[in-house]
Design an enzyme around this catalytic site. Structure first.
Site, short mmCIF file in Angstrom:
data_model
loop_
_atom_site.label_atom_id
_atom_site.label_comp_id
_atom_site.label_asym_id
_atom_site.label_seq_id
_atom_site.Cartn_x
_atom_site.Cartn_y
_atom_site.Cartn_z
N CYS A 88 0.88 -1.18 -0.07
CA CYS A 88 0.06 -0.04 0.00
C CYS A 88 1.07 1.35 -0.02
O CYS A 88 1.93 1.50 0.95
CB CYS A 88 -0.92 0.00 1.22
SG CYS A 88 -1.66 1.38 1.83
N GLU A 89 0.59 2.01 -0.86
CA GLU A 89 1.54 3.19 -1.05
C GLU A 89 1.28 4.32 0.03
O GLU A 89 1.84 5.16 0.17
CB GLU A 89 1.43 3.99 -2.43
CG GLU A 89 -0.22 4.63 -2.75
CD GLU A 89 -0.21 5.41 -4.13
OE1 GLU A 89 -0.88 6.17 -4.15
OE2 GLU A 89 0.48 4.68 -5.08
N HIS A 90 0.07 4.20 0.69
CA HIS A 90 -0.16 5.09 1.86
C HIS A 90 0.51 4.87 3.22
O HIS A 90 0.88 5.81 3.94
CB HIS A 90 -1.64 5.13 2.24
CG HIS A 90 -2.60 5.63 1.04
ND1 HIS A 90 -3.74 4.88 0.72
CD2 HIS A 90 -2.24 6.40 -0.05
CE1 HIS A 90 -4.20 5.35 -0.64
NE2 HIS A 90 -3.29 6.41 -0.79
N HIS A 91 0.81 3.58 3.30
CA HIS A 91 1.27 3.15 4.84
C HIS A 91 2.60 2.17 4.45
O HIS A 91 3.20 1.98 5.60
CB HIS A 91 0.33 2.46 5.64
CG HIS A 91 -0.92 3.37 5.87
ND1 HIS A 91 -2.12 3.17 5.26
CD2 HIS A 91 -1.17 4.22 6.60
CE1 HIS A 91 -2.92 3.85 5.59
NE2 HIS A 91 -2.60 4.62 6.48
N GLN A 129 -4.97 -0.87 -4.78
CA GLN A 129 -5.59 -1.96 -5.37
C GLN A 129 -6.36 -1.62 -6.64
O GLN A 129 -6.23 -2.23 -7.92
CB GLN A 129 -6.38 -2.76 -4.53
CG GLN A 129 -6.84 -3.98 -4.96
CD GLN A 129 -7.74 -4.90 -4.07
OE1 GLN A 129 -7.62 -4.79 -3.01
NE2 GLN A 129 -8.79 -5.59 -4.60
N HIS A 157 -5.71 -6.31 3.10
CA HIS A 157 -4.77 -5.05 3.48
C HIS A 157 -4.36 -5.09 4.89
O HIS A 157 -5.35 -5.14 5.58
CB HIS A 157 -5.63 -3.86 2.94
CG HIS A 157 -5.87 -3.93 1.40
ND1 HIS A 157 -5.07 -2.78 0.74
CD2 HIS A 157 -6.63 -4.72 0.73
CE1 HIS A 157 -5.45 -3.06 -0.42
NE2 HIS A 157 -6.66 -4.04 -0.41
N CYS A 159 -3.03 -2.90 6.26
CA CYS A 159 -3.14 -1.44 6.80
C CYS A 159 -4.57 -1.46 7.33
O CYS A 159 -4.88 -0.66 8.29
CB CYS A 159 -2.94 -0.37 5.67
SG CYS A 159 -4.22 -0.55 4.29
#
Length: 202
Positions: A88-91, A129, A157, A159
């Protein structure tokens, strides 16, 4: 002021190794990078991240090289239950699951072993995703110009499972329907029926 590529003083980090950055990270979370168990952790983290993001060094053309074949076949081709792992590019936490991919050829087919490799090209990057699903479908479309492509990803996920809402049994399903899979209900339903057979969870 938020940091952007223009405001980050990148040259000041040019002389800092990736392992030094990981060593600093260990310090900032309250660890001692000089203790026995962590001495080689920065080295391992560097190698691990290079492996987990190796999709940035791959491209579709090279993966599909010499694996596109002229075939007089116009029925659906499905490769299902392809395991994939991404971040995940956010976390920067993993998400993982299975991909189900179908296409209806238009004079050309892709060597079957190349379809899982194509998934790796895009999954082994920092991702969301939804974008990953679309990229796989569009890459197949660009490569062989089929009558249509369908992609379904079902994933868990970390996250969501390890932090935030902490829902360990949740899963996310995304789809991309292109060409006849979008315009022809019968074709789309056939794909969904075949993928659901033998226990796919969505």
């Amino acid at each position: 002021m938020p940091l952007t590529p223009a405001t980050i003083d990148a040259p000041s980090l040019d002389s800092v190794s990736t392992q030094d950055l990981y060593r600093e990270l260990l310090l900032r979370i309250g660890e001692d990078p000089t203790r026995d168990g962590l001495l080689r952790t920065p080295e391992r983290m560097e190698k691990s991240m290079a492996f987990l993001t190796r999709g940035y060094t791959m491209n579709v053309t090279e993966v599909l090289h010499e694996a596109l074949f002229d075939v007089d076949y116009d029925e659906m081709v499905i490769v299902k239950d392809i395991e994939f792992f991404s971040q995940c590019e956010h976390h920067l936490l993993p998400f993982f699951g299975k991909a189900h991919i179908a296409y209806v050829p238009n004079g050309k087919v892709i060597g079957l072993s190349k379809i899982p490799r194509l998934v790796d090209v895009f999954s082994r990057r920092l991702q969301v995703q939804e974008r990953l699903t679309r990229q796989i479908g569009e890459a197949i479309t660009d490569a062989i110009h089929p009558q249509g492509v369908a992609v379904i990803l079902e994933a868990q996920h970390l996250c969501m499972m390890m932090r935030g809402v902490e829902k360990q049994h949740s899963s996310t399903v995304t789809s991309a329907m292109l060409g006849v899979f979008k315009t022809q209900l019968q074709t789309r339903n056939e794909f969904l029926s075949l993928v659901r057979r033998q226990g796919s969870g969505f």
